[in-house]
Design a protein around this motif. Structure first.
Motif, PDB file in Angstrom:
ATOM      1  N   MET A 191       0.719  -1.178  -0.018  1.00  0.00           N
ATOM      2  CA  MET A 191      -0.062  -0.017  -0.029  1.00  0.00           C
ATOM      3  C   MET A 191       0.840   1.371   0.152  1.00  0.00           C
ATOM      4  O   MET A 191       1.783   1.236   0.625  1.00  0.00           O
ATOM      5  CB  MET A 191      -0.984   0.078   1.153  1.00  0.00           C
ATOM      6  N   ALA A 192       0.567   2.187  -0.780  1.00  0.00           N
ATOM      7  CA  ALA A 192       1.525   3.205  -1.178  1.00  0.00           C
ATOM      8  C   ALA A 192       0.915   4.518   0.203  1.00  0.00           C
ATOM      9  O   ALA A 192      -0.143   4.432   0.665  1.00  0.00           O
ATOM     10  CB  ALA A 192       1.220   3.893  -2.389  1.00  0.00           C
ATOM     11  N   ALA A 193       1.827   5.112   0.505  1.00  0.00           N
ATOM     12  CA  ALA A 193       1.541   6.111   1.538  1.00  0.00           C
ATOM     13  C   ALA A 193       0.655   7.476   0.781  1.00  0.00           C
ATOM     14  O   ALA A 193       0.877   7.681  -0.438  1.00  0.00           O
ATOM     15  CB  ALA A 193       2.808   6.740   2.184  1.00  0.00           C
ATOM     16  N   LYS A 194      -0.087   7.948   1.647  1.00  0.00           N
ATOM     17  CA  LYS A 194      -0.924   9.055   1.049  1.00  0.00           C
ATOM     18  C   LYS A 194      -0.549  10.374   1.906  1.00  0.00           C
ATOM     19  O   LYS A 194      -0.415  10.380   2.826  1.00  0.00           O
ATOM     20  CB  LYS A 194      -2.454   8.552   1.482  1.00  0.00           C
ATOM     21  N   VAL A 195      -0.717  11.461   0.884  1.00  0.00           N
ATOM     22  CA  VAL A 195      -0.383  12.970   1.590  1.00  0.00           C
ATOM     23  C   VAL A 195      -1.578  13.607   0.799  1.00  0.00           C
ATOM     24  O   VAL A 195      -2.060  13.610  -0.299  1.00  0.00           O
ATOM     25  CB  VAL A 195       0.877  13.088   0.790  1.00  0.00           C
ATOM     26  N   ASN A 196      -2.281  14.375   1.941  1.00  0.00           N
ATOM     27  CA  ASN A 196      -3.028  15.385   1.528  1.00  0.00           C
ATOM     28  C   ASN A 196      -2.750  16.928   1.337  1.00  0.00           C
ATOM     29  O   ASN A 196      -1.724  17.226   2.210  1.00  0.00           O
ATOM     30  CB  ASN A 196      -4.057  15.447   2.716  1.00  0.00           C
ATOM     31  N   VAL A 197      -2.925  17.317   0.226  1.00  0.00           N
ATOM     32  CA  VAL A 197      -2.481  18.530  -0.093  1.00  0.00           C
ATOM     33  C   VAL A 197      -3.870  19.518  -0.162  1.00  0.00           C
ATOM     34  O   VAL A 197      -4.621  19.315  -0.877  1.00  0.00           O
ATOM     35  CB  VAL A 197      -1.663  18.736  -1.495  1.00  0.00           C
ATOM     36  N   SER A 198      -3.659  20.981   0.312  1.00  0.00           N
ATOM     37  CA  SER A 198      -4.664  21.793   0.063  1.00  0.00           C
ATOM     38  C   SER A 198      -4.432  22.717  -1.281  1.00  0.00           C
ATOM     39  O   SER A 198      -3.365  23.177  -1.391  1.00  0.00           O
ATOM     40  CB  SER A 198      -5.053  22.814   1.220  1.00  0.00           C
ATOM     41  N   LEU A 199      -5.492  22.824  -2.207  1.00  0.00           N
ATOM     42  CA  LEU A 199      -5.281  23.643  -3.135  1.00  0.00           C
ATOM     43  C   LEU A 199      -6.274  24.630  -3.433  1.00  0.00           C
ATOM     44  O   LEU A 199      -7.343  24.385  -2.915  1.00  0.00           O
ATOM     45  CB  LEU A 199      -5.392  22.662  -4.490  1.00  0.00           C
ATOM     46  N   ASP A 200      -5.918  25.812  -4.071  1.00  0.00           N
ATOM     47  CA  ASP A 200      -7.025  26.802  -4.309  1.00  0.00           C
ATOM     48  C   ASP A 200      -7.970  25.959  -5.170  1.00  0.00           C
ATOM     49  O   ASP A 200      -7.780  25.423  -6.224  1.00  0.00           O
ATOM     50  CB  ASP A 200      -6.341  27.838  -5.024  1.00  0.00           C
ATOM     51  N   ALA A 201      -9.289  26.441  -5.019  1.00  0.00           N
ATOM     52  CA  ALA A 201     -10.353  25.809  -6.052  1.00  0.00           C
ATOM     53  C   ALA A 201     -10.365  26.047  -7.299  1.00  0.00           C
ATOM     54  O   ALA A 201     -10.474  25.202  -8.170  1.00  0.00           O
ATOM     55  CB  ALA A 201     -11.782  26.381  -5.500  1.00  0.00           C
ATOM     56  N   ASP A 202      -9.639  27.299  -7.871  1.00  0.00           N
ATOM     57  CA  ASP A 202      -9.458  27.504  -9.238  1.00  0.00           C
ATOM     58  C   ASP A 202      -8.796  27.041  -9.805  1.00  0.00           C
ATOM     59  O   ASP A 202      -8.243  26.359 -11.055  1.00  0.00           O
ATOM     60  CB  ASP A 202      -9.302  29.090  -9.455  1.00  0.00           C
ATOM     61  N   LEU A 203      -7.314  26.550  -9.123  1.00  0.00           N
ATOM     62  CA  LEU A 203      -6.241  25.730  -9.387  1.00  0.00           C
ATOM     63  C   LEU A 203      -6.711  24.386  -9.617  1.00  0.00           C
ATOM     64  O   LEU A 203      -6.371  23.657 -10.657  1.00  0.00           O
ATOM     65  CB  LEU A 203      -5.118  26.044  -8.553  1.00  0.00           C
ATOM     66  N   ALA A 204      -7.463  23.783  -8.816  1.00  0.00           N
ATOM     67  CA  ALA A 204      -8.053  22.630  -8.679  1.00  0.00           C
ATOM     68  C   ALA A 204      -8.574  22.259  -9.955  1.00  0.00           C
ATOM     69  O   ALA A 204      -8.757  21.380 -10.647  1.00  0.00           O
ATOM     70  CB  ALA A 204      -8.769  21.955  -7.550  1.00  0.00           C
ATOM     71  N   ILE A 205      -9.769  23.108 -10.230  1.00  0.00           N
ATOM     72  CA  ILE A 205     -10.557  23.124 -11.428  1.00  0.00           C
ATOM     73  C   ILE A 205      -9.769  23.222 -12.644  1.00  0.00           C
ATOM     74  O   ILE A 205     -10.131  22.281 -13.496  1.00  0.00           O
ATOM     75  CB  ILE A 205     -11.546  24.153 -11.527  1.00  0.00           C
ATOM     76  N   VAL A 256      -6.527  22.447 -13.244  1.00  0.00           N
ATOM     77  CA  VAL A 256      -5.956  20.967 -13.308  1.00  0.00           C
ATOM     78  C   VAL A 256      -6.820  20.041 -13.771  1.00  0.00           C
ATOM     79  O   VAL A 256      -6.543  19.018 -14.432  1.00  0.00           O
ATOM     80  CB  VAL A 256      -5.328  20.452 -11.937  1.00  0.00           C
ATOM     81  N   MET A 257      -8.145  19.873 -13.233  1.00  0.00           N
ATOM     82  CA  MET A 257      -9.210  18.967 -13.539  1.00  0.00           C
ATOM     83  C   MET A 257      -9.260  18.986 -15.133  1.00  0.00           C
ATOM     84  O   MET A 257      -9.814  18.147 -15.828  1.00  0.00           O
ATOM     85  CB  MET A 257     -10.423  19.109 -12.918  1.00  0.00           C
ATOM     86  N   LEU A 258      -9.596  20.238 -15.758  1.00  0.00           N
ATOM     87  CA  LEU A 258      -9.898  20.482 -17.020  1.00  0.00           C
ATOM     88  C   LEU A 258      -8.637  20.028 -17.839  1.00  0.00           C
ATOM     89  O   LEU A 258      -8.935  19.702 -19.104  1.00  0.00           O
ATOM     90  CB  LEU A 258     -10.178  22.126 -17.109  1.00  0.00           C
ATOM     91  N   LEU A 259      -7.357  20.297 -17.510  1.00  0.00           N
ATOM     92  CA  LEU A 259      -6.313  20.021 -18.303  1.00  0.00           C
ATOM     93  C   LEU A 259      -6.123  18.584 -18.210  1.00  0.00           C
ATOM     94  O   LEU A 259      -5.724  17.892 -19.483  1.00  0.00           O
ATOM     95  CB  LEU A 259      -5.071  20.343 -17.696  1.00  0.00           C
ATOM     96  N   SER A 260      -6.285  17.747 -17.285  1.00  0.00           N
ATOM     97  CA  SER A 260      -6.066  16.333 -17.551  1.00  0.00           C
ATOM     98  C   SER A 260      -7.417  15.584 -17.692  1.00  0.00           C
ATOM     99  O   SER A 260      -7.102  14.165 -18.033  1.00  0.00           O
ATOM    100  CB  SER A 260      -5.586  15.905 -15.831  1.00  0.00           C
ATOM    101  N   GLY A 261      -8.669  16.127 -17.541  1.00  0.00           N
ATOM    102  CA  GLY A 261      -9.721  15.375 -18.117  1.00  0.00           C
ATOM    103  C   GLY A 261     -10.293  14.424 -17.052  1.00  0.00           C
ATOM    104  O   GLY A 261     -11.144  13.526 -17.184  1.00  0.00           O
ATOM    105  N   ALA A 262      -9.954  14.727 -15.753  1.00  0.00           N
ATOM    106  CA  ALA A 262     -10.465  13.794 -14.743  1.00  0.00           C
ATOM    107  C   ALA A 262     -11.612  14.488 -14.262  1.00  0.00           C
ATOM    108  O   ALA A 262     -11.785  15.602 -14.395  1.00  0.00           O
ATOM    109  CB  ALA A 262      -9.059  13.939 -13.508  1.00  0.00           C
ATOM    110  N   THR A 263     -12.343  13.730 -13.428  1.00  0.00           N
ATOM    111  CA  THR A 263     -13.633  14.176 -13.082  1.00  0.00           C
ATOM    112  C   THR A 263     -13.471  14.524 -11.424  1.00  0.00           C
ATOM    113  O   THR A 263     -14.663  15.066 -10.950  1.00  0.00           O
ATOM    114  CB  THR A 263     -14.559  13.026 -13.006  1.00  0.00           C
ATOM    115  N   ASN A 264     -12.240  14.337 -10.835  1.00  0.00           N
ATOM    116  CA  ASN A 264     -12.153  14.918  -9.356  1.00  0.00           C
ATOM    117  C   ASN A 264     -10.649  15.439  -8.959  1.00  0.00           C
ATOM    118  O   ASN A 264      -9.908  14.977  -9.713  1.00  0.00           O
ATOM    119  CB  ASN A 264     -12.750  13.657  -8.314  1.00  0.00           C
ATOM    120  N   PRO A 265     -10.631  16.249  -8.262  1.00  0.00           N
ATOM    121  CA  PRO A 265      -9.381  16.797  -7.881  1.00  0.00           C
ATOM    122  C   PRO A 265      -8.208  15.939  -7.641  1.00  0.00           C
ATOM    123  O   PRO A 265      -7.273  16.233  -8.164  1.00  0.00           O
ATOM    124  CB  PRO A 265      -9.542  17.995  -6.938  1.00  0.00           C
ATOM    125  N   GLN A 266      -8.402  14.929  -6.909  1.00  0.00           N
ATOM    126  CA  GLN A 266      -7.573  14.150  -6.432  1.00  0.00           C
ATOM    127  C   GLN A 266      -6.939  13.422  -7.529  1.00  0.00           C
ATOM    128  O   GLN A 266      -5.662  13.131  -7.705  1.00  0.00           O
ATOM    129  CB  GLN A 266      -8.237  12.965  -5.605  1.00  0.00           C
TER     130      GLN A 266
END
Length: 67
Positions: A1-15, A17-27
Protein backbone atom coordinates in the motif's frame (compact mmCIF):
# COMPACT_ATOMS: atom_id res chain seq x y z
CA UNK A 1 0.00 0.00 0.00
CA UNK A 2 1.36 3.40 -0.96
CA UNK A 3 1.52 6.24 1.53
CA UNK A 4 -1.03 9.00 1.07
CA UNK A 5 -0.47 12.74 1.39
CA UNK A 6 -3.17 15.38 1.69
CA UNK A 7 -2.52 18.68 -0.09
CA UNK A 8 -4.71 21.78 -0.03
CA UNK A 9 -5.19 23.62 -3.32
CA UNK A 10 -6.96 26.78 -4.33
CA UNK A 11 -10.33 25.84 -5.88
CA UNK A 12 -9.52 27.64 -9.15
CA UNK A 13 -6.24 25.76 -9.44
CA UNK A 14 -7.96 22.43 -8.76
CA UNK A 15 -10.56 23.14 -11.45
CA UNK A 16 -7.89 24.13 -13.96
CA UNK A 17 -5.94 20.93 -13.27
CA UNK A 18 -9.12 18.90 -13.69
CA UNK A 19 -9.81 20.55 -17.05
CA UNK A 20 -6.23 20.01 -18.28
CA UNK A 21 -6.13 16.37 -17.24
CA UNK A 22 -9.71 15.43 -18.13
CA UNK A 23 -10.25 13.95 -14.67
CA UNK A 24 -13.57 14.19 -12.90
CA UNK A 25 -12.23 14.83 -9.40
CA UNK A 26 -9.34 16.92 -8.05
CA UNK A 27 -7.51 13.98 -6.43
CA UNK A 28 -7.23 12.06 -9.70
CA UNK A 29 -6.39 15.22 -11.64
CA UNK A 30 -3.44 16.15 -9.45
CA UNK A 31 -2.18 12.56 -9.45
CA UNK A 32 -2.29 12.43 -13.25
CA UNK A 33 -0.48 15.75 -13.60
CA UNK A 34 2.25 14.74 -11.13
CA UNK A 35 2.74 11.34 -12.77
CA UNK A 36 3.02 12.99 -16.19
CA UNK A 37 5.53 15.53 -14.85
CA UNK A 38 7.70 12.77 -13.39
CA UNK A 39 7.53 10.68 -16.57
CA UNK A 40 8.61 13.67 -18.67
CA UNK A 41 11.57 14.24 -16.38
CA UNK A 42 12.65 10.60 -16.71
CA UNK A 43 12.35 10.74 -20.51
CA UNK A 44 14.41 13.93 -20.60
CA UNK A 45 17.11 12.39 -18.39
CA UNK A 46 17.19 9.31 -20.59
CA UNK A 47 17.64 11.47 -23.69
CA UNK A 48 20.09 14.05 -22.38
CA UNK A 49 21.76 12.35 -19.46
CA UNK A 50 21.79 13.35 -15.85
CA UNK A 51 23.66 16.21 -14.23
CA UNK A 52 26.41 13.78 -13.20
CA UNK A 53 27.06 13.09 -16.91
CA UNK A 54 27.77 16.74 -17.74
CA UNK A 55 31.54 16.24 -17.60
CA UNK A 56 31.37 14.06 -20.73
CA UNK A 57 29.88 16.78 -22.91
CA UNK A 58 31.60 19.81 -21.41
CA UNK A 59 34.08 21.62 -23.59
CA UNK A 60 37.60 21.50 -22.21
CA UNK A 61 38.75 24.78 -20.76
CA UNK A 62 41.69 26.33 -22.52
CA UNK A 63 44.57 27.52 -20.47
CA UNK A 64 46.84 30.32 -21.48
CA UNK A 65 50.24 28.99 -22.41
CA UNK A 66 53.08 30.68 -20.66
CA UNK A 67 56.46 30.99 -22.09
Amino acid sequence: MAAKVNVSLDADLAIEVMLLSGATNPQDAVELIVRDFLARGRRTDARTGEAADAHRTAQPTRTVEEG
